[in-house]
Scaffold this active site. Structure first.
Site, PDB file in Angstrom:
ATOM      1  N   GLU A 151       0.871  -1.184   0.000  1.00  0.00           N
ATOM      2  CA  GLU A 151       0.000   0.000   0.000  1.00  0.00           C
ATOM      3  C   GLU A 151       0.902   1.226   0.000  1.00  0.00           C
ATOM      4  O   GLU A 151       1.900   1.272   0.725  1.00  0.00           O
ATOM      5  CB  GLU A 151      -0.890  -0.010   1.243  1.00  0.00           C
ATOM      6  CG  GLU A 151      -1.714   1.245   1.454  1.00  0.00           C
ATOM      7  CD  GLU A 151      -2.518   1.200   2.751  1.00  0.00           C
ATOM      8  OE1 GLU A 151      -2.707   2.269   3.370  1.00  0.00           O
ATOM      9  OE2 GLU A 151      -2.933   0.099   3.165  1.00  0.00           O
ATOM     10  N   GLU A 156      -2.076  11.277   3.955  1.00  0.00           N
ATOM     11  CA  GLU A 156      -3.145  11.105   4.938  1.00  0.00           C
ATOM     12  C   GLU A 156      -3.091  12.298   5.880  1.00  0.00           C
ATOM     13  O   GLU A 156      -2.009  12.732   6.290  1.00  0.00           O
ATOM     14  CB  GLU A 156      -2.974   9.812   5.729  1.00  0.00           C
ATOM     15  CG  GLU A 156      -3.147   8.556   4.894  1.00  0.00           C
ATOM     16  CD  GLU A 156      -2.966   7.297   5.725  1.00  0.00           C
ATOM     17  OE1 GLU A 156      -3.960   6.679   6.111  1.00  0.00           O
ATOM     18  OE2 GLU A 156      -1.793   6.947   5.984  1.00  0.00           O
TER      19      GLU A 156
END
Length: 270
Positions: A151, A156
């Site tokens: 990933e 974020e």
């Protein structure tokens, strides 16, 4: 003749399928990483509706980030050349018991690429429990179930923070706990309340994270360690979503909603 026509149709169909697959998967040619970047895919969100040849609204799932995902139109808007992905209080919990609804899109099954540069210009609004993310997952299960295919978290953002997190996750970092050999993530200060450009430059031997055109963190391919350290040798697709809640970001304050991520454009180069 009656046998030639079905054979012709079969061959035509096979060619069409192969062409579609080639259009969907952008595999960078060997040695191309030493050449200037060339734009291969983009969306400027200039239409009145989401381009469904490129994107799909993310359905709900059981992961912390996806439990409030919805296709509800109230979580999506396109205007003035920008895409609005919203996190809202659910206005009708009789039909859907979830307290919150969130909008997100991905290119799964429609566009994926292996190596290259991706940049996304977006503005992040803040709220307690807001967790907007721009990230990437593998298009196929080359190495098995998650997290073996890795990933890549391009960005974020949590709550009202003035920083973003840029991280890689894999079997190597999550299951083998090898988060410091090499370091698997970093942080970078962003311009809160303004548009920022989030991105990565992805090579066969490293992933270079970017913020507003500047390199912020590099995750290298390391020799002599468990092979699961580098699952990043396959096509990945893009996810862009305005998440809410979860153990990492904490509880959502309903009074802070709605909150949104405003996306100006997405560009991919190879």
């Amino acid at each position: 003749m009656k046998y030639i026509l079905p054979l012709f149709c079969l061959l035509t169909g096979m060619i069409a399928c192969k062409t579609a697959a080639q259009q969907r998967l952008y595999i960078q040619k060997e040695g191309r990483s030493q050449q200037p970047w060339k734009l291969v895919w983009e969306d400027n969100f200039n239409g009145h509706t989401l381009d469904t040849t490129k994107w799909t609204r993310i359905p709900p799932n059981n992961a912390a980030w996806g439990k409030h995902m919805t296709s509800d139109d109230r979580c999506y808007a396109l205007k003035d050349g920008k895409l609005y992905l919203r996190g809202i209080n659910n206005p009708d919990t009789t039909k859907d018991p979830r307290p919150f609804l969130t909008g997100g899109i991905y290119t799964k099954g429609k566009f994926a690429f292996q190596y290259g540069k991706v940049e996304i210009r977006a503005k992040l609004e803040c709220a307690q429990g807001a967790w907007p993310a721009i990230w990437m997952l593998a298009e196929t299960d080359k190495y098995g179930a998650y997290p073996r295919n890795g990933e890549i978290d391009i960005m974020e953002h949590l709550n009202y923070d003035s920083i973003i997190y840029q991280t890689t996750h894999s079997y190597y970092t999550l299951d083998l706990k090898q988060t410091e050999k090499p370091p698997h993530g970093g942080t970078a200060a962003l311009r809160n309340g303004e548009f920022n450009v989030f991105g990565i430059s992805w090579y066969p031997d490293k992933i270079v994270f970017l913020l507003n055109g500047k390199e912020t963190f590099t995750y290298p391919r390391v020799k002599g360690v468990d092979p699961s350290q580098w699952p990043y040798d396959q096509p990945f697709y893009l996810l862009i979503d305005q998440q809410l809640g979860g153990n990492w970001v904490g509880k959502v304050n309903p009074d802070d909603l709605p909150v949104q991520m405003i996306v100006d454009w997405v560009k991919v180069y190879q």
